[in-house]
Design an enzyme around this catalytic site. Structure first.
Site, short mmCIF file in Angstrom:
data_model
loop_
_atom_site.label_atom_id
_atom_site.label_comp_id
_atom_site.label_asym_id
_atom_site.label_seq_id
_atom_site.Cartn_x
_atom_site.Cartn_y
_atom_site.Cartn_z
N ASP A 183 0.99 -1.24 -0.11
CA ASP A 183 0.06 -0.02 -0.03
C ASP A 183 1.05 1.36 -0.12
O ASP A 183 2.17 1.03 0.53
CB ASP A 183 -0.80 -0.04 1.36
CG ASP A 183 -1.78 1.21 1.56
OD1 ASP A 183 -2.38 1.65 0.52
OD2 ASP A 183 -1.61 1.83 2.81
N ASP B 14 -0.11 5.04 1.06
CA ASP B 14 -0.32 6.10 2.16
C ASP B 14 -0.48 5.38 3.47
O ASP B 14 -1.17 4.62 3.64
CB ASP B 14 -1.49 6.91 1.85
CG ASP B 14 -1.41 7.73 0.69
OD1 ASP B 14 -0.65 8.65 0.55
OD2 ASP B 14 -2.14 7.36 -0.48
#
Length: 216
Positions: free
Chosen positions: A11, A13
């Site tokens: 991922d 953020d």
């Protein structure tokens, strides 16, 4: 503990970079522009979900496309204002990996993801963004698409996530999950391994893939 894999899926953020201050600024302004109260906004899960899904929870369907375009512009424009910075361990981890052994899988739009990644000098060979999928996290589609793009069996992938929605997506894809307690408390994260951030891990490239270990 050691985890062996052929590909690592990150991922963005909250995992590779922090954009919390920017997210707070931009979504607060967005909510004010669309007349959404703090109470209404507080009832919606934000982290790890696409802007389109968040907007759909809060606004009439006919204005969602314009609202999504507006939040994308606010967040992209905020990047030069210190809207993003690398989290501990990110640079060392990614620099140790072959470009075809890892991907970024984000709920952000491609335009926003590329702006944030470019700002911190991360150039993934494979990027899966909100524009690429029909169902975002917690659906497994984003991670399955990344595994397909890398040509790796999902069972041989490891997902690195900070959000419950992303970890759920990784599990649903049949992948090993590593949770980073950067935006949530460790007890809120269900994963095969939970660590503070990427600095707690080391990655060793072998002849058959990548071996992930917790630093002693």
């Amino acid at each position: 503990m050691k985890i062996r894999a052929e590909a690592l899926l990150f991922d963005n953020d909250g995992t590779l970079v922090s954009s919390l201050a920017s997210v707070d600024r931009c979504w607060t302004q967005w909510a004010e522009e669309y007349g959404i109260t703090a109470e209404e906004f507080g009832r919606v899960e934000l982290h790890g979900r696409t802007a389109a899904e968040i907007a759909a929870d809060l606004l009439p369907a006919e204005i969602v496309p314009a609202a999504v375009a507006r939040i994308e512009k606010l967040e992209v424009d905020d990047v030069p204002n210190g809207g993003v910075h690398l989290l501990p361990g990110t640079r060392g981890c990614l620099d140790s990996l072959p470009a075809d052994r890892w991907a970024v899988v984000t709920s952000a739009t491609r335009r926003l993801a590329e702006a944030r990644l470019d700002a911190v000098g991360i150039l993934p060979k494979t990027l899966i963004a909100a524009n690429d999928v029909t169902r975002g996290k917690p659906d497994p589609e984003p991670y399955l698409l990344a595994a397909r793009a890398l040509g790796v069996d999902p069972a041989r992938c490891v997902v690195f996530e900070d959000a419950p929605a992303g970890l759920q997506a990784g599990r649903a894809a049949g992948m090993t999950t590593v949770a980073l307690a950067t935006t949530h408390q460790a007890h809120e994260l269900l994963a095969d391994l939970v660590v503070t951030d990427l600095s707690a891990l080391s990655a060793l490239v072998t002849g058959t893939g990548v071996e992930i270990s917790v630093r002693g």
